[in-house]
Design a protein around this motif. Structure first.
Motif, PDB file in Angstrom:
ATOM      1  N   PHE A   1       0.832  -1.203   0.000  1.00 23.13           N
ATOM      2  CA  PHE A   1       0.000   0.000   0.000  1.00 23.13           C
ATOM      3  C   PHE A   1       0.876   1.267   0.000  1.00 23.13           C
ATOM      4  CE2 PHE A   1      -1.962   3.401   2.467  1.00 23.13           C
ATOM      5  CZ  PHE A   1      -3.143   3.623   1.753  1.00 23.13           C
ATOM      6  N   THR A   2       1.902   1.262   0.802  1.00 25.78           N
ATOM      7  CA  THR A   2       2.791   2.441   0.865  1.00 25.78           C
ATOM      8  C   THR A   2       3.483   2.676  -0.471  1.00 25.78           C
ATOM      9  OG1 THR A   2       3.148   1.986   3.221  1.00 25.78           O
ATOM     10  CG2 THR A   2       4.726   3.439   2.126  1.00 25.78           C
ATOM     11  N   GLN A   3       3.919   1.575  -1.098  1.00 30.27           N
ATOM     12  CA  GLN A   3       4.587   1.708  -2.401  1.00 30.27           C
ATOM     13  C   GLN A   3       3.643   2.288  -3.446  1.00 30.27           C
ATOM     14  OE1 GLN A   3       7.880   1.107  -2.966  1.00 30.27           O
ATOM     15  NE2 GLN A   3       7.493   1.997  -4.997  1.00 30.27           N
ATOM     16  N   ILE A   4       2.382   1.855  -3.414  1.00 29.86           N
ATOM     17  CA  ILE A   4       1.400   2.371  -4.373  1.00 29.86           C
ATOM     18  C   ILE A   4       1.141   3.859  -4.116  1.00 29.86           C
ATOM     19  CG2 ILE A   4      -1.003   2.184  -5.128  1.00 29.86           C
ATOM     20  CD1 ILE A   4      -0.820  -0.832  -4.469  1.00 29.86           C
ATOM     21  N   VAL A   5       1.024   4.214  -2.849  1.00 32.73           N
ATOM     22  CA  VAL A   5       0.754   5.623  -2.530  1.00 32.73           C
ATOM     23  C   VAL A   5       1.924   6.509  -2.960  1.00 32.73           C
ATOM     24  CG1 VAL A   5       0.451   7.226  -0.593  1.00 32.73           C
ATOM     25  CG2 VAL A   5      -0.841   5.093  -0.661  1.00 32.73           C
ATOM     26  N   ILE A   6       3.144   6.015  -2.721  1.00 32.21           N
ATOM     27  CA  ILE A   6       4.322   6.799  -3.122  1.00 32.21           C
ATOM     28  C   ILE A   6       4.354   6.983  -4.638  1.00 32.21           C
ATOM     29  CG2 ILE A   6       6.855   6.749  -3.223  1.00 32.21           C
ATOM     30  CD1 ILE A   6       6.805   5.402  -0.463  1.00 32.21           C
ATOM     31  N   THR A   7       4.036   5.896  -5.346  1.00 29.82           N
ATOM     32  CA  THR A   7       4.015   5.962  -6.807  1.00 29.82           C
ATOM     33  C   THR A   7       2.977   6.971  -7.295  1.00 29.82           C
ATOM     34  OG1 THR A   7       4.709   3.651  -6.922  1.00 29.82           O
ATOM     35  CG2 THR A   7       3.746   4.604  -8.915  1.00 29.82           C
ATOM     36  N   ARG A   8       1.788   6.887  -6.656  1.00 29.77           N
ATOM     37  CA  ARG A   8       0.721   7.819  -7.060  1.00 29.77           C
ATOM     38  C   ARG A   8       1.120   9.271  -6.747  1.00 29.77           C
ATOM     39  NH1 ARG A   8      -4.558   6.355  -7.629  1.00 29.77           N
ATOM     40  NH2 ARG A   8      -5.177   8.161  -6.342  1.00 29.77           N
ATOM     41  N   LYS A   9       1.784   9.450  -5.610  1.00 28.83           N
ATOM     42  CA  LYS A   9       2.176  10.809  -5.217  1.00 28.83           C
ATOM     43  C   LYS A   9       3.226  11.371  -6.170  1.00 28.83           C
ATOM     44  CE  LYS A   9       3.566  13.427  -1.145  1.00 28.83           C
ATOM     45  NZ  LYS A   9       3.954  13.325   0.299  1.00 28.83           N
ATOM     46  N   TRP A  10       4.127  10.481  -6.569  1.00 24.93           N
ATOM     47  CA  TRP A  10       5.170  10.942  -7.497  1.00 24.93           C
ATOM     48  C   TRP A  10       4.544  11.357  -8.834  1.00 24.93           C
ATOM     49  CZ3 TRP A  10       6.881   9.151 -12.279  1.00 24.93           C
ATOM     50  CH2 TRP A  10       8.058   9.663 -12.742  1.00 24.93           C
TER      51      TRP A  10
ATOM     52  N   SER B  31       2.643  14.629  -8.329  1.00 22.41           N
ATOM     53  CA  SER B  31       3.502  15.801  -8.169  1.00 22.41           C
ATOM     54  C   SER B  31       4.090  16.258  -9.507  1.00 22.41           C
ATOM     55  CB  SER B  31       4.626  15.472  -7.167  1.00 22.41           C
ATOM     56  OG  SER B  31       5.435  14.436  -7.682  1.00 22.41           O
ATOM     57  N   HIS B  32       4.171  15.330 -10.492  1.00 23.74           N
ATOM     58  CA  HIS B  32       4.680  15.675 -11.816  1.00 23.74           C
ATOM     59  C   HIS B  32       3.558  15.933 -12.803  1.00 23.74           C
ATOM     60  CE1 HIS B  32       8.235  13.895  -9.951  1.00 23.74           C
ATOM     61  NE2 HIS B  32       8.970  14.581 -10.860  1.00 23.74           N
ATOM     62  N   GLY B  33       2.328  16.007 -12.305  1.00 24.22           N
ATOM     63  CA  GLY B  33       1.188  16.334 -13.169  1.00 24.22           C
ATOM     64  C   GLY B  33       0.845  15.224 -14.118  1.00 24.22           C
ATOM     65  N   GLY B  34       1.257  14.009 -13.832  1.00 29.36           N
ATOM     66  CA  GLY B  34       0.969  12.839 -14.645  1.00 29.36           C
ATOM     67  C   GLY B  34       2.217  12.407 -15.390  1.00 29.36           C
ATOM     68  N   VAL B  35       2.137  11.259 -16.041  1.00 26.73           N
ATOM     69  CA  VAL B  35       3.266  10.735 -16.818  1.00 26.73           C
ATOM     70  C   VAL B  35       2.766  10.396 -18.215  1.00 26.73           C
ATOM     71  CG1 VAL B  35       4.522   9.843 -14.840  1.00 26.73           C
ATOM     72  CG2 VAL B  35       2.837   8.395 -15.999  1.00 26.73           C
ATOM     73  N   PHE B  36       3.691  10.567 -19.195  1.00 23.90           N
ATOM     74  CA  PHE B  36       3.370  10.227 -20.581  1.00 23.90           C
ATOM     75  C   PHE B  36       4.001   8.895 -20.914  1.00 23.90           C
ATOM     76  CE2 PHE B  36       2.696  14.780 -20.579  1.00 23.90           C
ATOM     77  CZ  PHE B  36       1.546  14.931 -21.356  1.00 23.90           C
TER      78      PHE B  36
ATOM     79  N   VAL C  63       0.732   9.231 -24.545  1.00 21.62           N
ATOM     80  CA  VAL C  63      -0.544   9.378 -23.834  1.00 21.62           C
ATOM     81  C   VAL C  63      -0.244   9.731 -22.385  1.00 21.62           C
ATOM     82  CG1 VAL C  63      -2.671   8.249 -23.101  1.00 21.62           C
ATOM     83  CG2 VAL C  63      -1.685   7.743 -25.337  1.00 21.62           C
ATOM     84  N   LYS C  64      -0.972  10.684 -21.855  1.00 23.73           N
ATOM     85  CA  LYS C  64      -0.770  11.138 -20.478  1.00 23.73           C
ATOM     86  C   LYS C  64      -1.574  10.240 -19.527  1.00 23.73           C
ATOM     87  CE  LYS C  64      -0.760  15.357 -17.675  1.00 23.73           C
ATOM     88  NZ  LYS C  64      -1.136  16.805 -17.648  1.00 23.73           N
ATOM     89  N   LYS C  65      -0.910   9.792 -18.483  1.00 23.73           N
ATOM     90  CA  LYS C  65      -1.555   8.906 -17.500  1.00 23.73           C
ATOM     91  C   LYS C  65      -1.644   9.612 -16.160  1.00 23.73           C
ATOM     92  CE  LYS C  65      -1.874   5.259 -20.164  1.00 23.73           C
ATOM     93  NZ  LYS C  65      -3.164   4.670 -20.554  1.00 23.73           N
ATOM     94  N   SER C  66      -2.852   9.554 -15.528  1.00 22.48           N
ATOM     95  CA  SER C  66      -3.056  10.095 -14.180  1.00 22.48           C
ATOM     96  C   SER C  66      -2.677   9.024 -13.146  1.00 22.48           C
ATOM     97  CB  SER C  66      -4.519  10.488 -14.000  1.00 22.48           C
ATOM     98  OG  SER C  66      -5.334   9.333 -14.046  1.00 22.48           O
ATOM     99  N   PRO C  67      -2.538   9.400 -11.863  1.00 22.00           N
ATOM    100  CA  PRO C  67      -2.249   8.373 -10.831  1.00 22.00           C
ATOM    101  C   PRO C  67      -3.285   7.245 -10.805  1.00 22.00           C
ATOM    102  CG  PRO C  67      -1.875  10.554  -9.966  1.00 22.00           C
ATOM    103  CD  PRO C  67      -2.488  10.764 -11.320  1.00 22.00           C
ATOM    104  N   ALA C  68      -4.569   7.605 -11.011  1.00 25.68           N
ATOM    105  CA  ALA C  68      -5.601   6.562 -10.990  1.00 25.68           C
ATOM    106  C   ALA C  68      -5.433   5.586 -12.138  1.00 25.68           C
ATOM    107  CB  ALA C  68      -6.980   7.197 -11.028  1.00 25.68           C
ATOM    108  N   MET C  69      -5.051   6.127 -13.353  1.00 22.27           N
ATOM    109  CA  MET C  69      -4.890   5.267 -14.516  1.00 22.27           C
ATOM    110  C   MET C  69      -3.678   4.339 -14.330  1.00 22.27           C
ATOM    111  SD  MET C  69      -5.672   8.164 -17.427  1.00 22.27           S
ATOM    112  CE  MET C  69      -5.427   7.056 -18.793  1.00 22.27           C
TER     113      MET C  69
ATOM    114  N   ALA D  81      -9.975   4.712  -1.527  1.00 21.70           N
ATOM    115  CA  ALA D  81      -9.096   3.794  -0.802  1.00 21.70           C
ATOM    116  C   ALA D  81      -8.443   2.848  -1.783  1.00 21.70           C
ATOM    117  CB  ALA D  81      -9.879   3.007   0.237  1.00 21.70           C
ATOM    118  N   ILE D  82      -7.339   2.286  -1.360  1.00 22.99           N
ATOM    119  CA  ILE D  82      -6.670   1.246  -2.137  1.00 22.99           C
ATOM    120  C   ILE D  82      -6.909  -0.082  -1.426  1.00 22.99           C
ATOM    121  CG2 ILE D  82      -4.447   0.340  -2.879  1.00 22.99           C
ATOM    122  CD1 ILE D  82      -3.509   3.180  -3.255  1.00 22.99           C
ATOM    123  N   SER D  83      -7.482  -0.997  -2.170  1.00 23.51           N
ATOM    124  CA  SER D  83      -7.800  -2.324  -1.619  1.00 23.51           C
ATOM    125  C   SER D  83      -6.792  -3.335  -2.147  1.00 23.51           C
ATOM    126  CB  SER D  83      -9.224  -2.727  -2.025  1.00 23.51           C
ATOM    127  OG  SER D  83      -9.515  -4.020  -1.564  1.00 23.51           O
ATOM    128  N   ILE D  84      -6.190  -4.069  -1.274  1.00 20.77           N
ATOM    129  CA  ILE D  84      -5.147  -5.038  -1.630  1.00 20.77           C
ATOM    130  C   ILE D  84      -5.608  -6.433  -1.179  1.00 20.77           C
ATOM    131  CG2 ILE D  84      -2.748  -5.724  -1.230  1.00 20.77           C
ATOM    132  CD1 ILE D  84      -2.176  -2.757  -0.628  1.00 20.77           C
TER     133      ILE D  84
END
Length: 550
Positions: A61-70, A73-78, A104-110, A201-204
């Motif tokens: 869960f922590t790893q996923i949250v860190i990834t989403r935060k990163w 913070s960069h406004g998404g990834v292409f 293609v731009k990806k959001s944390p949720a995607m 929430a993130i369900s694992i």
């Protein structure tokens, strides 16, 4: 406690060997102790496995949250195309570089969604993002996730977990809330969120099949090792019990039995160095004391026996001399007494024919009657004494033959008809005609004469004497019932003693003693009881051996 004491008492009373009782009790105690230990160890091991799964889920869960935060913070990834589609919620969802390649731009949720699909395809674990305020319907929560999201928003819970069976497998499910950060407001501010709100929430879900199989395998291993441990302990305890306790006890028991049976008067101490040796030493000392006491007692018994034998021989000799003396004196007395009685009878007959005055003649006749009656009594006493001495000394010769009781009783009472007629006493006989006994007829006749004579002497005038034979039962019993005054309780045994007479009643006191001697010589018994329905008493005697006439 009472129930436990009762069970212990019943177990102690079981008729099985001590070793088997020890094995059963030890096995029961070990099984209970090992069972409790196995249960606690198994629960602790299970808790450790759950703790490990929980740590793994939190790390993930922590790893996923860190990834989403990163990413946020960069406004998404292409990412390079191809892509599953463009997000309608992102600005500039697609760009093209100078070479014409599209990104293609990806959001944390995607990104979270696509990583979840990769993980599920790998089969190691899966996770997903979910929310009560859905943007993508594919992220709709299930029952567990929905309940957890409500707890996060309403009660402020920080996490939730459960073990759930999905299909044929078990999964450890963990869910924790996602909070709105400043970076998230760029995309979600239009939905009314502010920093710190629960966005979702993130369900694992971690598969537990391997963990459960490890728990089961570990549990089986512990059970097998426990059984082996119990078996080894029981074997060791049995060997120690047998060698240290049972064997010495059996040797001590064998020594006691051999000593008590007299096969081994000497015993030895069992060398064990413990309480059993003390017990064995005490038994040896006791056996030696008993042996010494027994030896002394045997010597005393031998001396006493020898003295008794000498005294008995002396008494036998004296009794023989007494019997010989009585028999000789009685024999010597009977001859002159018989002569005196004959002379008295002759003088009486002569006096009856004499011409003497009647008054003088009556006086002389009365004196002669007194002399004759006393002579008759002395003759009866001498005869009875001779008969009794012969019976008691065993020198009398018995002539057994078949005797018909009916005929014998009829013959005896015929001799009493004259005396009975003077008193008006009637005889009533009830004897089956076919009852035959094997006996000395003269002796049994003497018994009847003595008993009937006694009954006639005590019967009042105009009364009756009943003589009854008990039929063909074994033994044959004869009852002689009179209507006299009866026998006092304290006299019922004494009247059969020699020379016992009631004062003033006359008699030699030997008649019933002779009857008792004759009946006992026939292996029978004689007695008396008072009548219940009438006055008087009933004498009876039984002859055990009798034979029916064909």
């Amino acid at each position: 406690m009472q129930k436990l004491n009762y069970l212990l008492k019943e177990f102690r009373a079981l008729r099985i060997s001590l070793s088997l009782k020890f094995i059963i009790a030890t096995a029961a105690a070990l099984v209970m102790a090992m069972g409790v230990s196995l249960y606690l160890i198994s629960k602790e091991h299970e808790a450790l496995v759950y703790k490990q799964l929980d740590v793994q889920a939190k790390v993930l869960f922590t790893q996923i949250v860190i990834t989403r935060k990163w990413i946020a913070s960069h406004g998404g990834v292409f990412v390079a195309a191809p892509s599953k589609g463009l997000s309608p919620f992102l600005s500039e969802p697609e760009i093209t570089d100078i070479k014409g390649r599209k990104y293609v731009k990806k959001s944390p949720a995607m990104v979270t969604k696509e990583l979840s699909e990769y993980a599920k395809e790998e089969g190691t674990y899966w996770f997903n993002i979910t929310s009560l305020k859905l943007i993508n319907p594919e992220n709709a929560p299930d029952d567990f996730e929905k309940a957890a999201l409500q707890d996060f928003e309403e009660r402020g819970y920080k996490e939730a977990f459960k073990v759930e069976k999905i299909g044929p497998s078990y999964f450890y499910r963990y869910i924790a809330p996602l909070y709105i950060s400043e970076e998230c407001l760029k995309c979600h501010s239009h939905q009314g969120y502010k920093a710190g709100d629960v966005r979702g929430a993130i369900s694992i879900a971690l598969p537990m099949d391997h963990a459960i199989s490890m728990i089961t395998l570990e549990r089986r291993g512990m059970i097998a090792s426990s059984i082996a441990t119990i078996g080894i302990l029981m074997l060791v305890l049995y060997i120690m019990m047998k060698e240290l306790v049972l064997r010495p006890v059996n040797e001590l028991n064998r020594s006691m039995r051999e000593f008590s049976s007299g096969r081994s008067p000497e015993t030895s101490v069992i060398r064990t160095g413990d309480e059993l040796e003390v017990l064995s030493r005490s038994f040896v000392e006791m056996s030696r004391s008993l042996s010494e006491y027994h030896s002394g007692l045997e010597e005393k018994v031998r001396v006493a026996t020898k003295s008794l034998e000498q005294a008995n021989a002396r008494l036998t000799e004296l009794n023989k001399k007494k019997s010989d003396f009585i028999a000789e004196v009685s024999h010597e007395l009977r001859t002159p007494l018989t002569s005196i009685k004959g002379a008295m009878d002759y003088l009486s007959s002569k006096l009856s024919m004499s011409s003497m005055p009647d008054a003088d003649l009556d006086d002389i006749t009365d004196f002669f009657d007194v002399i004759r009656n006393n002579a008759d009594r002395l003759i009866r006493m001498v005869n009875d004494t001779l008969d009794l001495e012969r019976i008691e000394s065993g020198v009398i010769e018995m002539h057994f033959s078949d005797v018909s009781l009916g005929l014998l009783i009829k013959d005896v009472i015929t001799g009493f008809h004259a005396i009975a007629g003077k008193k008006g006493v009637a005889f009533k006989v009830a004897a089956p005609p076919d009852v035959v006994i094997t006996a000395d007829e003269d002796m049994i006749r003497q018994v009847f004469i003595n008993l009937i004579s006694n009954a006639l002497s005590v019967s009042p005038e105009n009364s009756g004497i009943e003589i009854t034979v008990s039929g063909t039962d074994e033994p044959v019993t004869i009852y002689i019932k009179d209507n006299g005054r009866g026998i006092a309780e304290d006299e019922k045994e004494r009247i059969f003693d020699k020379y016992y007479t009631k004062r003033g009643k006359g008699g030699t006191g030997l008649g019933l003693a002779i009857c008792k001697g004759i009946i006992e010589a026939h292996k029978g018994k004689i007695g008396v009881f008072n009548n219940e329905d009438t006055a008087g008493s009933t004498f009876y005697f039984s002859i055990p051996h009798r034979r029916e006439r064909d």
